[in-house]
Design an enzyme around this catalytic site. Structure first.
Site, PDB file in Angstrom:
ATOM      1  NE  ARG A 139      -3.200   0.396  -0.723  1.00 46.61           N
ATOM      2  CZ  ARG A 139      -3.375   0.774  -2.073  1.00 46.61           C
ATOM      3  NH1 ARG A 139      -2.735   2.097  -1.782  1.00 46.61           N
ATOM      4  NH2 ARG A 139      -3.979   0.154  -2.661  1.00 46.61           N
ATOM      5  CE  LYS A 173      -1.736  28.286  -3.843  1.00 48.43           C
ATOM      6  NZ  LYS A 173      -3.068  28.428  -4.823  1.00 48.43           N
ATOM      7  CE  LYS A 186       1.129  34.868  -3.494  1.00 53.64           C
ATOM      8  NZ  LYS A 186       0.449  34.000  -3.458  1.00 53.64           N
ATOM      9  CD  GLU A 221      -0.260  38.517  -5.985  1.00 51.03           C
ATOM     10  OE1 GLU A 221      -1.839  38.532  -5.329  1.00 51.03           O
ATOM     11  OE2 GLU A 221      -0.045  38.217  -4.605  1.00 51.03           O
ATOM     12  CG  ASP A 262      -3.038  35.630  -7.793  1.00 51.38           C
ATOM     13  OD1 ASP A 262      -2.541  34.296  -8.175  1.00 51.38           O
ATOM     14  OD2 ASP A 262      -2.632  35.492  -6.245  1.00 51.38           O
TER      15      ASP A 262
END
Length: 287
Positions: free
Chosen positions: A104, A139, A171, A205, A226
């Protein structure tokens, strides 16, 4: 791929393999202890059940050999190879209990990583003929970033920042936090440039052409567009063309990735390649 053996030598990857086996309590397989003779030997064939790109075969093999170093693994395909349904990818031979204990965890790795590689290749196919390339993001699954970014590379994609130390990306939340203290975007970028002793490229950004112009004038090396609409993205790229590089991100799918590439951006970063990809379909058949 030649990087597979190097990857397996990384302490983080070995820790991931140990954790995967530990959480399965593989030494205490109650079922196999009851019905499988301790010295029985078997052969298990890893079969592809779909079309796509292989990634993680070395990790698959490493799981079996960590459970029992006497298990023999014969690989018929390498990471980065294209698979079709019915392909024999690998064969594991040895102690039956050990094969069942490792099954598994080994399948979880190769299914997940091949899913990432296959999804990456699909997106790349969609943007053929444009100058853009496909990249991943941070992510990623907790603890598995090295493996998942490796899988993106197997599929032909590029790796974005491995971690926060790998690049400077100012950002929206950085900007909002500092603007609440009275700093303008120009001052924020100037501060980053002044303190940037490592010489890393500075990406910012932006959400509009005017903000993009301001960032470029302040010395940004790259702009992150973005969640921009296609029209806004096109006008921003056209308005600043040649002065910086452009990255597009946010809401990008197989349906719209080509349209995004055709706006003229350089990089298309896609979080879904790692955070919500469909597992590749393999089966492990015992005999």
């Amino acid at each position: 791929m030649k990087n597979a053996d190097i990857l397996l030598q990384r302490r983080e990857v070995q820790s991931i393999i140990r954790l995967a086996l530990a959480e399965d309590h593989y030494r205490h397989d109650a079922t196999s202890k009851l019905i499988i003779p301790p010295r029985m030997e078997s052969r298990a064939v890893l079969l592809s059940k779909a079309e796509g790109i292989l990634s993680g075969i070395s990790v698959f093999a490493a799981v079996f050999q960590r459970v029992n170093s006497s298990i023999r693994i014969e690989t018929h395909k390498d990471d980065g190879d294209r698979l079709k349904s019915g392909d024999i990818v690998a064969v594991a031979s040895g102690n039956t209990r050990s094969i069942l204990r490792a099954e598994r965890a080994a399948l979880n790795f190769v299914c997940h990583l091949s899913g990432i590689a296959s999804a990456t290749a699909e997106h790349i196919e969609c943007i053929k003929g444009t100058k853009a390339f496909i990249a991943d993001t941070r992510k990623t699954s907790a603890g598995q970033r090295l493996l998942e970014k490796y899988a993106v590379a197997c599929g032909g994609g590029k790796n974005h920042r491995l971690n926060l130390s790998d690049g400077i990306l100012i950002k929206d939340n950085h900007i909002a936090a500092l603007q609440s203290r009275g700093l303008s975007l120009k001052k924020i970028i100037a501060q980053a440039k002044k303190r940037n002793e490592s010489g890393l490229a500075i990406e910012v950004e932006v959400n509009s052409l005017s903000q993009a112009e301001e960032a470029v004038a302040a010395g940004a090396d790259m702009l992150l567009l973005d969640n921009m609409s296609l029209d806004d993205m096109s006008s921003t790229v056209a308005g600043i063309k040649g002065r910086v590089r452009f990255e597009a991100s946010g809401g990008i799918t197989l349906r719209n990735v080509r349209a995004v590439a055709e706006t003229g951006v350089d990089i298309i970063s896609i979080g879904s390649l790692t955070h919500s990809v469909k597992a590749f379909d393999f089966s492990l058949e015992m005999s």
